[in-house]
Enzyme design. Structure first.
Site, mmCIF file in Angstrom:
data_model
loop_
_atom_site.group_PDB
_atom_site.id
_atom_site.type_symbol
_atom_site.label_atom_id
_atom_site.label_comp_id
_atom_site.label_asym_id
_atom_site.label_seq_id
_atom_site.Cartn_x
_atom_site.Cartn_y
_atom_site.Cartn_z
ATOM 1 C CD GLU A 18 -17.877 -10.603 -18.542
ATOM 2 O OE1 GLU A 18 -17.122 -11.866 -18.273
ATOM 3 O OE2 GLU A 18 -17.579 -9.523 -18.195
ATOM 4 C CG PHE A 20 -20.925 -4.103 -20.228
ATOM 5 C CD1 PHE A 20 -21.904 -2.860 -20.371
ATOM 6 C CD2 PHE A 20 -20.182 -4.052 -21.067
ATOM 7 C CE1 PHE A 20 -21.800 -1.768 -21.178
ATOM 8 C CE2 PHE A 20 -19.713 -3.172 -22.014
ATOM 9 C CZ PHE A 20 -20.471 -1.961 -21.957
ATOM 10 N N PRO A 21 -24.579 -5.014 -19.128
ATOM 11 C CG PRO A 21 -25.722 -5.188 -17.083
ATOM 12 C CD PRO A 21 -24.603 -5.265 -18.009
ATOM 13 C CB THR A 49 -21.358 -7.837 -16.088
ATOM 14 O OG1 THR A 49 -21.897 -6.821 -16.626
ATOM 15 C CG2 THR A 49 -20.318 -8.516 -16.833
ATOM 16 C CD1 TRP A 50 -24.439 -7.616 -9.060
ATOM 17 C CD2 TRP A 50 -26.294 -8.589 -9.985
ATOM 18 N NE1 TRP A 50 -25.873 -7.712 -8.241
ATOM 19 C CE2 TRP A 50 -26.676 -8.107 -8.886
ATOM 20 C CE3 TRP A 50 -27.236 -9.417 -11.125
ATOM 21 C CZ2 TRP A 50 -28.133 -8.484 -8.523
ATOM 22 C CZ3 TRP A 50 -28.611 -9.420 -10.596
ATOM 23 C CH2 TRP A 50 -28.675 -9.254 -9.320
ATOM 24 N NE ARG A 108 -14.891 -8.934 -2.335
ATOM 25 C CZ ARG A 108 -13.407 -8.398 -1.825
ATOM 26 N NH1 ARG A 108 -12.976 -8.682 -1.013
ATOM 27 N NH2 ARG A 108 -13.073 -7.329 -2.958
ATOM 28 C CE LYS A 179 -13.264 -18.046 -5.492
ATOM 29 N NZ LYS A 179 -13.257 -16.629 -6.272
ATOM 30 C CD GLN A 190 -10.139 -9.382 -13.674
ATOM 31 O OE1 GLN A 190 -10.637 -9.584 -14.625
ATOM 32 N NE2 GLN A 190 -10.624 -8.817 -12.779
ATOM 33 C CE1 TYR A 282 -14.290 -11.179 -18.446
ATOM 34 C CE2 TYR A 282 -11.994 -11.553 -19.018
ATOM 35 C CZ TYR A 282 -12.776 -11.424 -18.114
ATOM 36 O OH TYR A 282 -12.685 -12.286 -16.929
HETATM 37 P P1 FAD Z 1 -13.763 -13.698 -3.657
HETATM 38 O O1 FAD Z 1 -13.587 -14.726 -4.199
HETATM 39 O O2 FAD Z 1 -14.519 -13.577 -2.387
HETATM 40 O O3 FAD Z 1 -12.381 -12.904 -3.354
HETATM 41 C C1 FAD Z 1 -11.970 -11.627 -3.153
HETATM 42 C C2 FAD Z 1 -10.356 -11.330 -2.472
HETATM 43 O O4 FAD Z 1 -10.423 -11.954 -1.140
HETATM 44 C C3 FAD Z 1 -9.464 -12.532 -3.025
HETATM 45 O O5 FAD Z 1 -8.345 -11.885 -2.734
HETATM 46 C C4 FAD Z 1 -9.579 -13.659 -2.069
HETATM 47 O O6 FAD Z 1 -8.219 -14.349 -2.092
HETATM 48 C C5 FAD Z 1 -9.781 -12.884 -0.855
HETATM 49 N N1 FAD Z 1 -10.373 -13.821 0.204
HETATM 50 C C6 FAD Z 1 -11.701 -13.702 0.327
HETATM 51 N N2 FAD Z 1 -12.236 -14.725 1.378
HETATM 52 C C7 FAD Z 1 -11.078 -15.175 1.735
HETATM 53 C C8 FAD Z 1 -10.782 -16.100 2.521
HETATM 54 N N3 FAD Z 1 -11.883 -16.681 3.371
HETATM 55 N N4 FAD Z 1 -9.582 -16.662 2.863
HETATM 56 C C9 FAD Z 1 -8.712 -15.975 2.031
HETATM 57 N N5 FAD Z 1 -8.804 -15.116 1.144
HETATM 58 C C10 FAD Z 1 -9.971 -14.959 0.822
HETATM 59 N N6 FAD Z 1 -17.560 -7.681 -10.688
HETATM 60 C C11 FAD Z 1 -18.947 -6.899 -10.665
HETATM 61 O O7 FAD Z 1 -19.371 -6.125 -9.795
HETATM 62 N N7 FAD Z 1 -19.913 -7.702 -11.336
HETATM 63 C C12 FAD Z 1 -19.498 -8.647 -12.335
HETATM 64 O O8 FAD Z 1 -20.308 -8.999 -13.005
HETATM 65 C C13 FAD Z 1 -18.145 -9.087 -12.411
HETATM 66 N N8 FAD Z 1 -17.717 -10.230 -13.033
HETATM 67 C C14 FAD Z 1 -16.621 -10.648 -12.853
HETATM 68 C C15 FAD Z 1 -16.215 -11.829 -13.698
HETATM 69 C C16 FAD Z 1 -14.802 -12.266 -13.724
HETATM 70 C C17 FAD Z 1 -14.613 -13.414 -14.641
HETATM 71 C C18 FAD Z 1 -13.912 -11.920 -12.802
HETATM 72 C C19 FAD Z 1 -12.544 -12.371 -12.718
HETATM 73 C C20 FAD Z 1 -14.314 -10.529 -12.014
HETATM 74 C C21 FAD Z 1 -15.534 -10.060 -12.067
HETATM 75 N N9 FAD Z 1 -15.804 -8.812 -11.324
HETATM 76 C C22 FAD Z 1 -17.358 -8.399 -11.164
HETATM 77 C C23 FAD Z 1 -14.980 -8.335 -10.371
HETATM 78 C C24 FAD Z 1 -15.261 -8.915 -9.029
HETATM 79 O O9 FAD Z 1 -16.464 -8.760 -8.223
HETATM 80 C C25 FAD Z 1 -13.933 -8.287 -7.947
HETATM 81 O O10 FAD Z 1 -12.737 -8.805 -8.441
HETATM 82 C C26 FAD Z 1 -14.104 -8.510 -6.586
HETATM 83 O O11 FAD Z 1 -13.277 -7.774 -5.928
HETATM 84 C C27 FAD Z 1 -13.935 -9.897 -6.175
HETATM 85 O O12 FAD Z 1 -14.958 -10.861 -6.212
HETATM 86 P P2 FAD Z 1 -14.530 -12.509 -6.288
HETATM 87 O O13 FAD Z 1 -15.884 -13.187 -6.488
HETATM 88 O O14 FAD Z 1 -13.179 -12.798 -6.981
HETATM 89 O O15 FAD Z 1 -14.276 -12.655 -4.599
#
Ligand code: FAD
Length: 320
Positions: A18, A20-21, A49-50, A108, A179, A190, A282
């Site tokens: 992985e 990052f920019p 990454t974004w 997210r 998901k 993570q 990473y």
């Molecule tokens: P989600 O999967 O939507 O979940 C977020 C939280 O909300 C979790 O605790 C989940 O359980 C809870 N949740 C959401 N909806 C529900 C529901 N309906 N019911 C129950 N619980 C719910 N960030 C960046 O900005 N750019 C990146 O490129 C980036 N890359 C990443 C790569 C990896 C491998 C990882 C692990 C993280 C990365 N992140 C990145 C960080 C990530 O954006 C954050 O951790 C963010 O806060 C959560 O994103 P998510 O997609 O896990 O969110």
């Protein structure tokens, strides 16, 4: 996913990098040079990454395109919902599709700078589940979709004392399964430094009915301050033996890096010994520690680099 499946079916351990920019043009040039060298070791894919809050959208799109079509590595682009109305999401997806990229990490994202909670913007999505649904509904099976998993729980549900209640942990697992059920093919975790927590997470995911590959996210410790910053931000548990090993060497960057390689190697050995044949590194845009770990594991051999530089091969479109 096909590359990972084929690799593991053949009994190979597959790995990915992985990036990052970078902030500057020079940084971008350096990154591509480094990527060229790292890709010569045949990772299953590389991802970009974004930037937080969509801060690097254009650059991420540009780098992803070059990775796929100039570095010629199977590319996955991260995409988050933060500050992204659906039109912008579609623009990003249409752009990478037009460039032959078939893999997205659907996230997210964190709240925009200055906000403590994630708030859905008008015309945008609330969570990664929504984004996965959107991609499947509008792009069918074109994209291989990866989602994030949190062996220690997402920071939002980790309490002040660093613990996650059982109910919150089970909710996280159920949400992760939703998901995957919505169309995700792969989970990348993570970062973590307690391998037992990762292995328990995999076992709990399996019990929840999640069957897709769960790829451990390994972050080699490159320097002490960076390690503290990342683990603080992600609320990562640090086993006491790691704290004890780092404390006396924390001011010696070379010693910290060398310990990071040793630790990363031992973590990966244990993960592989437990039947998991995929590793996601990473890299933080640095090559030495990631390659040293793979070398220690016997997964790369500098005498058998698959393509001598400069190399270019025609774009070879697979899904990860
Ligand atoms: P989600 O999967 O939507 O979940 C977020 C939280 O909300 C979790 O605790 C989940 O359980 C809870 N949740 C959401 N909806 C529900 C529901 N309906 N019911 C129950 N619980 C719910 N960030 C960046 O900005 N750019 C990146 O490129 C980036 N890359 C990443 C790569 C990896 C491998 C990882 C692990 C993280 C990365 N992140 C990145 C960080 C990530 O954006 C954050 O951790 C963010 O806060 C959560 O994103 P998510 O997609 O896990 O969110």
């Amino acid at each position: 996913i096909e590359k990972i499946r084929t690799g593991t079916e053949e009994g190979r351990v597959v790995f990915s990098f992985e990036f990052f920019p970078p902030k500057t043009e020079d940084g971008v040039d350096n990154l591509f040079e480094r990527m060229d060298r790292m890709v010569a070791h045949n990772p299953a894919f590389c991802d970009i990454t974004w930037g937080a809050g969509g801060s690097t959208a254009d650059l991420t799109l540009e780098i992803a395109n070059k990775m796929q079509n100039m570095v010629c590595v199977e590319t996955m682009m991260h995409l988050t919902c933060t500050n992204m109305p659906v039109e912008k999401i579609n623009h990003a997806l249409d752009t990478i599709k037009a460039n032959g990229i078939q893999n997205v990490l659907a996230l997210r994202g964190d709240p925009p700078h200055g906000q403590s909670r994630f708030i859905q913007i008008e015309g945008g999505f609330a969570c990664a589940f929504d984004l996965v649904n959107h991609i499947r509904e509008n792009y069918g099976n074109y994209f291989g979709i990866t989602v994030a998993g949190y062996p220690e729980g997402h920071p939002d549900v980790i309490s002040e004392n660093g613990t996650v209640g059982l109910e919150a942990y089970l909710n996280e697992l159920a949400y992760l399964k939703s998901k995957v059920d919505a169309g995700a093919d792969l989970i990348i975790t993570q970062l973590f430094y307690d391998t037992d927590i990762f292995l328990k997470f995999v076992s709990d995911c399996r019990q929840t009915g999640i069957t897709c590959p769960i790829v451990p996210g390994i972050m080699p410790i490159n320097n002490y301050k960076g390690f503290l910053r990342m683990t603080g931000f992600c609320k990562t548990k640090i086993p006491s033996e790691i704290t004890a090993a780092l404390e006396p060497i924390k001011d010696n960057d070379e010693a910290v890096r060398s310990y990071g390689v040793h630790l990363g190697t031992e973590m990966c050995k244990k993960i592989i010994a437990n039947g998991i044949n995929t590793l996601h590194l990473y890299t933080l845009n640095m090559e030495k520690s990631a390659l040293a770990i793979l070398r220690n594991l016997g997964l790369i051999d500098d005498n058998r680099i698959s393509r001598s530089l400069p190399w270019r091969r025609p774009t070879n479109i697979y899904r990860i």
